[in-house]
Design an enzyme around this catalytic site. Structure first.
Site, PDB file in Angstrom:
ATOM      1  CB  ALA A 111      -0.907  -0.029   1.224  1.00 50.18           C
ATOM      2  CB  ILE A 112       3.373   2.182  -2.268  1.00 52.29           C
ATOM      3  CG1 ILE A 112       4.073   1.031  -1.527  1.00 52.29           C
ATOM      4  CG2 ILE A 112       4.358   3.289  -2.618  1.00 52.29           C
ATOM      5  CD1 ILE A 112       5.089   0.292  -2.324  1.00 52.29           C
ATOM      6  CE1 TYR A 115      -2.439   3.021  -6.824  1.00 49.71           C
ATOM      7  CE2 TYR A 115      -3.332   0.823  -6.563  1.00 49.71           C
ATOM      8  CZ  TYR A 115      -2.962   1.873  -7.371  1.00 49.71           C
ATOM      9  OH  TYR A 115      -3.131   1.784  -8.730  1.00 49.71           O
ATOM     10  CG  ASP A 201      -2.834  -6.226  -7.200  1.00 49.05           C
ATOM     11  OD1 ASP A 201      -1.640  -6.546  -7.119  1.00 49.05           O
ATOM     12  OD2 ASP A 201      -3.365  -5.796  -8.244  1.00 49.05           O
ATOM     13  CB  VAL A 202      -3.755  -2.979  -1.553  1.00 51.41           C
ATOM     14  CG1 VAL A 202      -3.740  -1.721  -2.428  1.00 51.41           C
ATOM     15  CG2 VAL A 202      -4.314  -2.679  -0.185  1.00 51.41           C
ATOM     16  CD  GLU A 291      -1.766  -9.793 -15.192  1.00 43.93           C
ATOM     17  OE1 GLU A 291      -2.366  -9.837 -14.100  1.00 43.93           O
ATOM     18  OE2 GLU A 291      -2.254  -9.262 -16.215  1.00 43.93           O
ATOM     19  CG  ASP A 314     -14.204  -6.608 -13.085  1.00 39.03           C
ATOM     20  OD1 ASP A 314     -14.962  -5.891 -12.407  1.00 39.03           O
ATOM     21  OD2 ASP A 314     -13.657  -6.229 -14.141  1.00 39.03           O
ATOM     22  CE  LYS A 333      -8.366  -2.873 -11.562  1.00 40.24           C
ATOM     23  NZ  LYS A 333      -7.308  -3.267 -10.654  1.00 40.24           N
ATOM     24  NE  ARG A 339      -1.989   2.269 -11.987  1.00 40.24           N
ATOM     25  CZ  ARG A 339      -2.276   1.430 -12.978  1.00 40.24           C
ATOM     26  NH1 ARG A 339      -2.417   1.864 -14.207  1.00 40.24           N
ATOM     27  NH2 ARG A 339      -2.426   0.149 -12.713  1.00 40.24           N
TER      28      ARG A 339
HETATM   29  N1  UDP Z   1       0.568  -0.243  -5.729  1.00 41.28           N
HETATM   30  C1  UDP Z   1       0.657   0.697  -4.715  1.00 41.28           C
HETATM   31  N2  UDP Z   1       0.806   1.998  -5.049  1.00 41.28           N
HETATM   32  C2  UDP Z   1       0.831   2.439  -6.334  1.00 41.28           C
HETATM   33  C3  UDP Z   1       0.715   1.490  -7.372  1.00 41.28           C
HETATM   34  C4  UDP Z   1       0.580   0.140  -7.039  1.00 41.28           C
HETATM   35  O1  UDP Z   1       0.635   0.335  -3.542  1.00 41.28           O
HETATM   36  O2  UDP Z   1       0.952   3.650  -6.550  1.00 41.28           O
HETATM   37  C5  UDP Z   1       0.464  -1.681  -5.375  1.00 41.28           C
HETATM   38  C6  UDP Z   1      -0.939  -2.025  -4.835  1.00 41.28           C
HETATM   39  O3  UDP Z   1      -0.854  -3.101  -3.942  1.00 41.28           O
HETATM   40  C7  UDP Z   1      -1.667  -2.409  -6.106  1.00 41.28           C
HETATM   41  C8  UDP Z   1      -0.561  -3.194  -6.820  1.00 41.28           C
HETATM   42  O4  UDP Z   1       0.648  -2.476  -6.542  1.00 41.28           O
HETATM   43  O5  UDP Z   1      -2.831  -3.168  -5.842  1.00 41.28           O
HETATM   44  C9  UDP Z   1      -0.731  -3.337  -8.351  1.00 41.28           C
HETATM   45  O6  UDP Z   1      -1.127  -2.130  -8.937  1.00 41.28           O
HETATM   46  P1  UDP Z   1      -2.617  -1.939  -9.487  1.00 41.28           P
HETATM   47  O7  UDP Z   1      -3.577  -2.540  -8.536  1.00 41.28           O
HETATM   48  O8  UDP Z   1      -2.810  -0.485  -9.816  1.00 41.28           O
HETATM   49  O9  UDP Z   1      -2.531  -2.785 -10.827  1.00 41.28           O
HETATM   50  P2  UDP Z   1      -3.770  -3.426 -11.618  1.00 41.28           P
HETATM   51  O10 UDP Z   1      -4.610  -4.194 -10.663  1.00 41.28           O
HETATM   52  O11 UDP Z   1      -4.523  -2.316 -12.235  1.00 41.28           O
HETATM   53  O12 UDP Z   1      -3.090  -4.307 -12.627  1.00 41.28           O
HETATM   54 MN    MN Z   2      -4.832  -4.284  -8.665  1.00 40.16          MN
END
Ligand code: UDP
Ligand code: MN
Length: 341
Positions: A111-112, A115, A201-202, A291, A314, A333, A339
């Site tokens: 959780a950065i 997020y 993912d968070v 991924e 989803d 999202k 971001r």
């Molecule tokens: N994440 C975060 N801060 C950010 C970007 C990503 O903590 O600014 C972490 C967070 O746990 C997030 C994961 O990286 O769930 C993957 O990114 P994201 O969920 O945006 O990717 P997506 O699910 O859209 O592929």
């Molecule tokens: Mn995600």
């Protein structure tokens, strides 16, 4: 040429353009549900085994999996790994088996930046309601702002550790560099305390049982958007210059959840990190970042267990008859707001 004489073709052009736009919009709106219906008609392959005793067993309870309770979905892979769906397993048996074996689970979550405020509290709160109830669980929260981690009341046998990490400038790097932090934490801490690791993912929420039936040596998740699509539509990395390059694969796996024994998650994280760094050296980046690397790794090292999209659904995909329970849901999202770069 008089103005009146020119008016007729111009009016006609306006009408033609207007009607074309309206028809295009109609076709677009009609085709979305039609596409969704088409997806659900695409048959998954059939499990080729005659009995669950022929599975590559992660534990003895797997021999009791009912591979034939679900005719609508694929219940095992060509390499005899089970794919876990509602109706195939007896929840209590898995709870008992893993309690008696002394299984314990480390859950890693990052959780950065923004997020943390957007998702972490709800993620942890919902996890306390549904994730591996009855087993010892340690949360590993990786963040750049430890002081902002919410104080959640945890159930007995559950604890939370906070690990401070740097905040990479690009969101792609935040996502990819998780592999390095996961590997380091397994080496320095997790391997001494937990038998299994699950990396999440968070931006998601537990909404139903996510229990020990999901535990195995190496666990991967079928991506909700791709599990019913033909392989040629999978979005593997197609750039031969990238180390994630993959021409064909088995499934399209979702990097929002992966897990396994600490040893196999460490091997996966190390390999993905190595190939991510190799790409950086060659000035390339895989199309779907970590991924893409995960998909390449899991093609070369087949997982011993697959989770159906019940484990990460989803809701924008609508109701599907094969998704009988929602164990975890994608949270909304807000890329533009969350971001950083
Ligand atoms: N994440 C975060 N801060 C950010 C970007 C990503 O903590 O600014 C972490 C967070 O746990 C997030 C994961 O990286 O769930 C993957 O990114 P994201 O969920 O945006 O990717 P997506 O699910 O859209 O592929
Ligand atoms: Mn995600």
């Amino acid at each position: 040429m008089t103005a009146a004489y020119r008016k007729i073709p111009r009016t006609r052009t306006v009408w033609i353009c207007g009607l074309s736009v309206i028809s295009a919009l109609c076709i677009f709106y009609i085709s979305i549900p039609a596409l969704k219906i088409l997806y659900s008609f695409w048959q998954m392959e059939k499990c080729p085994l005659e009995s669950s005793r022929m599975l590559n067993l992660d534990n003895r309870i797997d021999a009791e999996l009912d591979l034939f309770s679900r005719h609508d979905v694929q219940t095992c892979t060509s390499w005899s790994a089970p794919i876990i769906w509602q109706g195939m397993f007896e929840p209590d048996d898995y709870d008992q088996e893993h309690k008696s074996k002394g299984s314990s689970v480390a859950l890693t979550v990052f959780a950065i930046g923004r997020y943390l405020d957007a998702y972490l509290k709800e993620f942890l709160h919902s996890s306390e309601q549904h994730f591996m109830l009855g087993l010892p669980v340690t949360y590993y929260v990786f963040t750049d702002t430890p002081e902002k981690v919410p104080d959640i009341k945890l159930n007995p046998q559950r604890s939370l550790k906070i690990i401070q990490v740097e905040r990479h400038k690009r969101w792609q790097d935040i996502s990819m560099m998780r592999m390095k932090s996961i590997s380091e934490q397994i080496e320095s801490d997790i391997r001494h305390h937990s038998t299994h690791v699950f990396c999440f993912d968070v931006d998601q929420l537990f909404t139903g049982r996510f229990g020990p039936e999901a535990l195995g040596e190496s666990v991967a998740l079928l991506h909700a958007h791709y599990y019913r699509l033909p392989k040629w539509l999978y979005t593997y990395d197609r750039n031969p210059k990238s180390s994630a390059y993959l021409e064909t694969g088995d499934f399209y796996y979702h990097a929002a959840i992966f897990g396994g024994s600490w040893r196999s998650v460490k091997a996966l994280a190390d390999a993905c990190h190595r190939s991510i760094m190799q790409d950086k050296k060659n000035n390339v980046e895989a199309v779907w970042h970590d991924e893409s690397h995960l998909n390449k790794y899991l093609w070369l090292h087949k997982p011993s267990r697959l989770l159906s999209p019940e484990y990460c659904w989803d809701t924008s995909l609508g109701n599907r008859s094969d998704i009988q329970v929602h164990r975890l849901l994608w949270a909304p999202k807000y890329y533009n707001k969350l971001r950083i770069a």
